[in-house]
Design an enzyme around this catalytic site. Structure first.
Site, PDB file in Angstrom:
ATOM      1  N   HIS A  67      27.975  77.962  -0.410  1.00 27.79           N
ATOM      2  CA  HIS A  67      26.528  77.864  -0.607  1.00 27.79           C
ATOM      3  C   HIS A  67      25.984  76.561  -0.025  1.00 27.79           C
ATOM      4  O   HIS A  67      24.793  76.447   0.239  1.00 27.79           O
ATOM      5  CB  HIS A  67      26.174  77.975  -2.089  1.00 27.79           C
ATOM      6  CG  HIS A  67      26.862  76.980  -2.964  1.00 27.79           C
ATOM      7  ND1 HIS A  67      28.097  77.206  -3.519  1.00 27.79           N
ATOM      8  CD2 HIS A  67      26.478  75.751  -3.392  1.00 27.79           C
ATOM      9  CE1 HIS A  67      28.451  76.157  -4.245  1.00 27.79           C
ATOM     10  NE2 HIS A  67      27.486  75.259  -4.190  1.00 27.79           N
ATOM     11  N   GLY A 115      31.703  81.616   0.459  1.00 24.65           N
ATOM     12  CA  GLY A 115      30.503  81.827  -0.351  1.00 24.65           C
ATOM     13  C   GLY A 115      30.907  82.430  -1.672  1.00 24.65           C
ATOM     14  O   GLY A 115      30.579  81.883  -2.735  1.00 24.65           O
ATOM     15  N   GLY A 157      32.064  75.502  -9.393  1.00 24.59           N
ATOM     16  CA  GLY A 157      32.155  76.960  -9.438  1.00 24.59           C
ATOM     17  C   GLY A 157      33.472  77.470  -8.896  1.00 24.59           C
ATOM     18  O   GLY A 157      34.053  78.429  -9.433  1.00 24.59           O
ATOM     19  N   ASN A 186      30.279  67.610  -9.970  1.00 22.84           N
ATOM     20  CA  ASN A 186      28.947  67.111 -10.346  1.00 22.84           C
ATOM     21  C   ASN A 186      28.470  67.627 -11.701  1.00 22.84           C
ATOM     22  O   ASN A 186      27.360  67.309 -12.131  1.00 22.84           O
ATOM     23  CB  ASN A 186      27.923  67.445  -9.249  1.00 22.84           C
ATOM     24  CG  ASN A 186      27.825  68.931  -8.972  1.00 22.84           C
ATOM     25  OD1 ASN A 186      27.721  69.734  -9.892  1.00 22.84           O
ATOM     26  ND2 ASN A 186      27.842  69.304  -7.694  1.00 22.84           N
ATOM     27  N   HIS A 263      20.182  73.082  -7.594  1.00 18.76           N
ATOM     28  CA  HIS A 263      21.344  73.817  -7.091  1.00 18.76           C
ATOM     29  C   HIS A 263      20.990  74.841  -6.019  1.00 18.76           C
ATOM     30  O   HIS A 263      21.472  74.752  -4.897  1.00 18.76           O
ATOM     31  CB  HIS A 263      22.069  74.531  -8.237  1.00 18.76           C
ATOM     32  CG  HIS A 263      23.156  75.449  -7.769  1.00 18.76           C
ATOM     33  ND1 HIS A 263      24.397  74.999  -7.394  1.00 18.76           N
ATOM     34  CD2 HIS A 263      23.180  76.808  -7.592  1.00 18.76           C
ATOM     35  CE1 HIS A 263      25.134  76.020  -7.012  1.00 18.76           C
ATOM     36  NE2 HIS A 263      24.416  77.128  -7.131  1.00 18.76           N
ATOM     37  N   SER A 385      60.299  97.051  -5.637  1.00 12.00           N
ATOM     38  CA  SER A 385      59.704  98.374  -5.786  1.00 12.00           C
ATOM     39  C   SER A 385      58.864  98.771  -4.575  1.00 12.00           C
ATOM     40  O   SER A 385      58.875  99.921  -4.153  1.00 12.00           O
ATOM     41  CB  SER A 385      58.847  98.418  -7.056  1.00 12.00           C
ATOM     42  OG  SER A 385      58.538  99.732  -7.400  1.00 12.00           O
ATOM     43  N   GLU A 412      47.726  88.924  -7.679  1.00 11.99           N
ATOM     44  CA  GLU A 412      47.278  89.807  -6.600  1.00 11.99           C
ATOM     45  C   GLU A 412      46.087  89.253  -5.830  1.00 11.99           C
ATOM     46  O   GLU A 412      46.050  89.309  -4.597  1.00 11.99           O
ATOM     47  CB  GLU A 412      46.931  91.194  -7.164  1.00 11.99           C
ATOM     48  CG  GLU A 412      48.115  91.984  -7.686  1.00 11.99           C
ATOM     49  CD  GLU A 412      48.416  91.715  -9.148  1.00 11.99           C
ATOM     50  OE1 GLU A 412      49.287  92.408  -9.691  1.00 11.99           O
ATOM     51  OE2 GLU A 412      47.769  90.810  -9.739  1.00 11.99           O
ATOM     52  N   PHE A 438      46.613  98.341  -8.376  1.00  8.25           N
ATOM     53  CA  PHE A 438      46.248  96.939  -8.528  1.00  8.25           C
ATOM     54  C   PHE A 438      45.429  96.396  -7.361  1.00  8.25           C
ATOM     55  O   PHE A 438      45.080  95.215  -7.346  1.00  8.25           O
ATOM     56  CB  PHE A 438      47.506  96.082  -8.702  1.00  8.25           C
ATOM     57  CG  PHE A 438      48.359  96.492  -9.871  1.00  8.25           C
ATOM     58  CD1 PHE A 438      47.805  97.157 -10.964  1.00  8.25           C
ATOM     59  CD2 PHE A 438      49.711  96.233  -9.882  1.00  8.25           C
ATOM     60  CE1 PHE A 438      48.589  97.550 -12.038  1.00  8.25           C
ATOM     61  CE2 PHE A 438      50.506  96.618 -10.953  1.00  8.25           C
ATOM     62  CZ  PHE A 438      49.949  97.287 -12.027  1.00  8.25           C
ATOM     63  N   ASP A 470      54.614 106.521 -15.876  1.00  5.50           N
ATOM     64  CA  ASP A 470      53.933 105.255 -16.160  1.00  5.50           C
ATOM     65  C   ASP A 470      52.506 105.474 -16.660  1.00  5.50           C
ATOM     66  O   ASP A 470      51.911 104.583 -17.271  1.00  5.50           O
ATOM     67  CB  ASP A 470      53.905 104.359 -14.919  1.00  5.50           C
ATOM     68  CG  ASP A 470      55.194 103.569 -14.768  1.00  5.50           C
ATOM     69  OD1 ASP A 470      55.935 103.464 -15.763  1.00  5.50           O
ATOM     70  OD2 ASP A 470      55.447 103.071 -13.665  1.00  5.50           O
ATOM     71  N   HIS A 474      48.613 103.137 -14.273  1.00  3.60           N
ATOM     72  CA  HIS A 474      49.292 102.840 -13.016  1.00  3.60           C
ATOM     73  C   HIS A 474      49.107 103.953 -11.977  1.00  3.60           C
ATOM     74  O   HIS A 474      49.725 103.908 -10.913  1.00  3.60           O
ATOM     75  CB  HIS A 474      50.790 102.627 -13.271  1.00  3.60           C
ATOM     76  CG  HIS A 474      51.097 101.300 -13.898  1.00  3.60           C
ATOM     77  ND1 HIS A 474      50.509 100.885 -15.073  1.00  3.60           N
ATOM     78  CD2 HIS A 474      51.912 100.289 -13.496  1.00  3.60           C
ATOM     79  CE1 HIS A 474      50.972  99.687 -15.387  1.00  3.60           C
ATOM     80  NE2 HIS A 474      51.804  99.302 -14.446  1.00  3.60           N
ATOM     81  N   ARG A 521      55.590 106.682  -4.166  1.00  2.00           N
ATOM     82  CA  ARG A 521      56.805 106.327  -4.896  1.00  2.00           C
ATOM     83  C   ARG A 521      57.773 107.510  -4.893  1.00  2.00           C
ATOM     84  O   ARG A 521      58.988 107.340  -4.795  1.00  2.00           O
ATOM     85  CB  ARG A 521      56.447 105.962  -6.333  1.00  2.00           C
ATOM     86  CG  ARG A 521      57.652 105.689  -7.217  1.00  2.00           C
ATOM     87  CD  ARG A 521      57.265 105.805  -8.676  1.00  2.00           C
ATOM     88  NE  ARG A 521      58.314 105.347  -9.572  1.00  2.00           N
ATOM     89  CZ  ARG A 521      58.281 105.489 -10.882  1.00  2.00           C
ATOM     90  NH1 ARG A 521      57.239 106.081 -11.440  1.00  2.00           N
ATOM     91  NH2 ARG A 521      59.261 105.066 -11.637  1.00  2.00           N
TER      92      ARG A 521
END
Length: 672
Positions: A67, A115, A157, A186, A263, A385, A412, A438, A470, A474, A521
């Site tokens: 920013h 950003g 941030g 700040n 800001h 896996s 991740e 995921f 599972d 999953h 899988r």
């Protein structure tokens, strides 16, 4: 602080204010408060060459707090990059080189698209990894052709974002000693003082993660202390460095300094004049930079230009002494693949029996890893896996740069953002892997890779309800279409081992954007390609895998494991004298880019009986089957049960597909 430095810092502040005020849009607070630390870095430590912004051994500077882009544009202008005052005046306007947040590839000298907070921090970690890996690969005694630092400017941030925390933990674990971050502390964010929600001791947190910590108490005025901290950070080679610089948001603004009002909104014409006055700057000036400021900044530019010329001479001698390494260095710099024959040779690696596409892709990756030293990647604690580790390669060592398998841990989002940094650095083709469900943790970084046109490869396994026992947590259901909605991301879901091989070829040949490989899988049946179309047709996005045995009546479309269901349904209908074709649709994005003539050839307009089969949400398939077409997919989440039970219970079977086609053709009856 010298008079020359102070004058240049205030010129940078004033230029940022004018830039934001003219656009009547932007974030002035950080530009005023962080100017001293940014200037100290660029003037005294950063090694760059403005006339050669892509010099491979330059120091990298990432403005994670994107920013504050007006500050970065001011730096680029003052230090001689191809960014003129007229570009500053066009800040945040259509077609300008100065967008609201920095965009790599658009503005000379911008190293990363930032950003979304925390992303740049993680990108910087990736760049530092790339520097170490390149140094290990190419440096030889007397020839340090790779030897540079990575710097990042962070905000409060950034420090609140989880992706930054994940990436910082990786950096500390790897001991990336050539990564140096300046933290503009700040104590104010958009909504008010950070004490509303952020009261932790950031320095102590980073120390616990293995970072070297320093603090500068007066970042508004004490640039000498900042310079000294930067020097100490460069001397610390065993740990990444964080310099906590205490500043005042909107420094110099009589009415808004230290307040959230500084800001994210322009100060206003009257307050800009008052701020300039408080800084000792002419109140009625606009986009004015004294010649002596340009002359002062030119000293750093000349230093960098000299360093570039010295590096050119070093590399010329290196090319004589180590010609093969020099050729590889330059090839990788161009982003080109070596002259190897990919594709058919990779298919020969695969056994002719049922196989998970994750295993097929792994066999291919092992071969590619031997041919392509630029492949560098890792996983979120799942390599056993996802089968994504390069056999015979060590785990990456952040001190020496040895090893090509990066252990990201269960991080991740940090993993994906770090991969972006590796790609941004250049000379690598990074890949990362985890379970497909995921990918949602990674989505902001995937989006930025697509926006930045970065050739990152994502290996997503466990691609559907085929995960089985599972359960729904999953089992990805909405993820396929979710990723397909991201512009410039190719999502490839191969139906067998040979398609998985060509999916890797496709991903590596793409240089203008990321690719997601969606892999199973569960084992898939061996498809006899002597009786079917060749797998290299994958590059068309969709192709006729097996055509109708007679005059065409309907078309099945499917991806991944559901292609076998389409083939089985075709056989059921063929036994009834009904001729349909089967399209494998591994990549909708590629198919969409094909000429209309080809699309109409494989999916004739006059054939309205169309059935799509995919173990995901139906959304998006109507583009190909039409409003009246049928889609066999998932209307809700999955369940915990063996995979074969789930496919049957959720209506994803050859019999269900055949019945759907019969209904399309008006030939279905309960006795059929």
């Amino acid at each position: 602080m010298s008079h020359e430095d102070l004058e240049s810092i205030n010129a940078l502040r004033a230029l940022s204010l004018d830039t934001i005020q003219k656009a009547n849009s932007g974030h002035p607070g950080m530009c005023l408060g962080a100017a001293p630390m940014a200037f100290a870095l660029w003037q005294h430590q950063l090694c760059f060459c403005a006339s050669q912004p892509d010099w491979p051994d330059r120091d990298r500077f990432v403005l994670s707090a994107g920013h504050g882009s007006a500050l970065l544009y001011g730096l680029l202008h003052l230090f001689g990059y191809a960014l003129e005052l007229k570009d500053m005046m066009a800040f945040r306007q259509w077609g300008s080189k100065t967008p609201g947040h920095p965009e790599v590839g658009l503005t000379p000298g911008v190293e990363a698209t930032t950003g979304p907070l925390g992303q740049g921090h993680a990108n910087a970690v990736g760049m530092a990894i790339a520097e170490r890996a390149l140094a290990f690969r190419f440096n030889r005694s007397g020839f340090e052709v790779v030897n540079h630092h990575t710097y990042a400017l962070l905000s409060d941030g950034d420090m609140m974002e989880g992706v930054a925390f994940e990436a910082a933990a990786v950096a500390g674990h790897l001991r990336l000693g050539k990564l140096i971050c300046l933290y503009d502390s700040n104590d104010v964010s958009l909504d008010g003082p950070t004490s509303l929600c952020f009261t932790e001791d950031v320095g102590t947190r980073y120390k616990a993660m293995g970072w070297h910590i320093q603090e500068v108490e007066d970042g508004d005025s004490d640039s000498k202390a900042i310079e000294e901290a930067l020097l100490k950070a460069k001397e610390e080679v065993l740990r990444p460095s964080l310099i906590v610089v205490k500043t005042t948001l909107g420094f110099g603004s009589p009415n808004k300094a230290g307040k959230a009002a500084a800001h994210g909104s322009p100060l206003g014409i009257e307050e800009v004049e008052k701020t300039k006055g408080a800084l000792g700057w002419p109140k009625d000036s606009s986009f004015w930079v004294p010649e002596q400021v340009y002359a002062h900044c030119a000293k750093a530019a000349r230093r960098g230009a000299a360093a570039f010329e010295a590096w050119k001479g070093l590399f010329a001698d290196y090319a004589v002494q180590h010609p093969e390494l020099a050729k590889e260095f330059e090839r990788r710099l161009r982003g080109e693949l070596p002259a190897v024959h990919l594709g058919e040779g990779l298919e020969a690696l695969l056994p002719k029996n049922s196989l998970e596409t994750r295993s097929a892709a792994s066999l291919v990756l092992q071969s590619l890893g031997k041919q392509l030293p630029e492949l560098l990647g890792g996983d979120a604690d799942l390599s056993s896996s996802t089968k994504s580790a390069l056999a015979g390669e060590r785990d990456f060592n952040g001190q020496t740069g040895e090893g090509r398998n990066i252990r990201f841990g269960v991080r991740e989002h940090g993993m994906a953002a770090i991969a972006n940094g590796i790609a941004l650095h250049g000379q690598f083709r990074p890949y990362v892997s985890t379970f497909f469900s995921f990918c949602d943790y990674m989505r902001p970084s995937i989006r930025l890779a697509a926006l930045s046109r970065l050739p990152v490869v994502y290996i997503f396994t466990h691609d559907s309800i085929g995960v089985g026992e599972d359960g729904p947590t999953h089992q990805p259901v909405e993820q396929l279409m979710s990723l397909r909605s991201i512009p410039n991301l190719d999502v490839v879901r191969p139906c067998d081992g040979p398609e998985a091989a060509w999916a890797w070829v496709w991903a590596l040949q793409r240089r203008e954007g990321p690719t997601a490989l969606i892999l199973t899988r569960q084992k898939l049946p061996y498809l006899d390609r002597s009786q079917l179309a060749p797998a290299k047709m994958l590059s068309y996005g969709a192709y006729v895998l097996k055509d109708a045995s007679g005059p065409l009546e309907g078309v099945f479309l499917a991806s991944g494991s559901e292609v076998q269901l389409a083939l089985a349904a075709q056989s059921l209908l063929s036994a009834q004298g009904i001729a349909v074709r089967v399209l494998s649709v591994p990549c909708m994005e590629a198919f969409r880019r094909m000429p209309k003539g080809y699309r109409d050839e494989v999916l004739p307009l006059e054939i309205c009986a169309r059935v799509a089969i995919e173990a995901g949400i139906p959304m998006g398939w109507h583009e190909w089957v039409g409003v009246q077409g049928s889609i066999l997919g998932m209307e809700g989440f999955g369940a915990s049960a063996p995979a074969e039970v789930l496919f049957r219970k959720f209506g994803l079977s050859a019999q269900a597909a055949a019945e759907a086609m019969l209904k399309q053709l008006g030939k279905f009856s309960s006795s059929t």
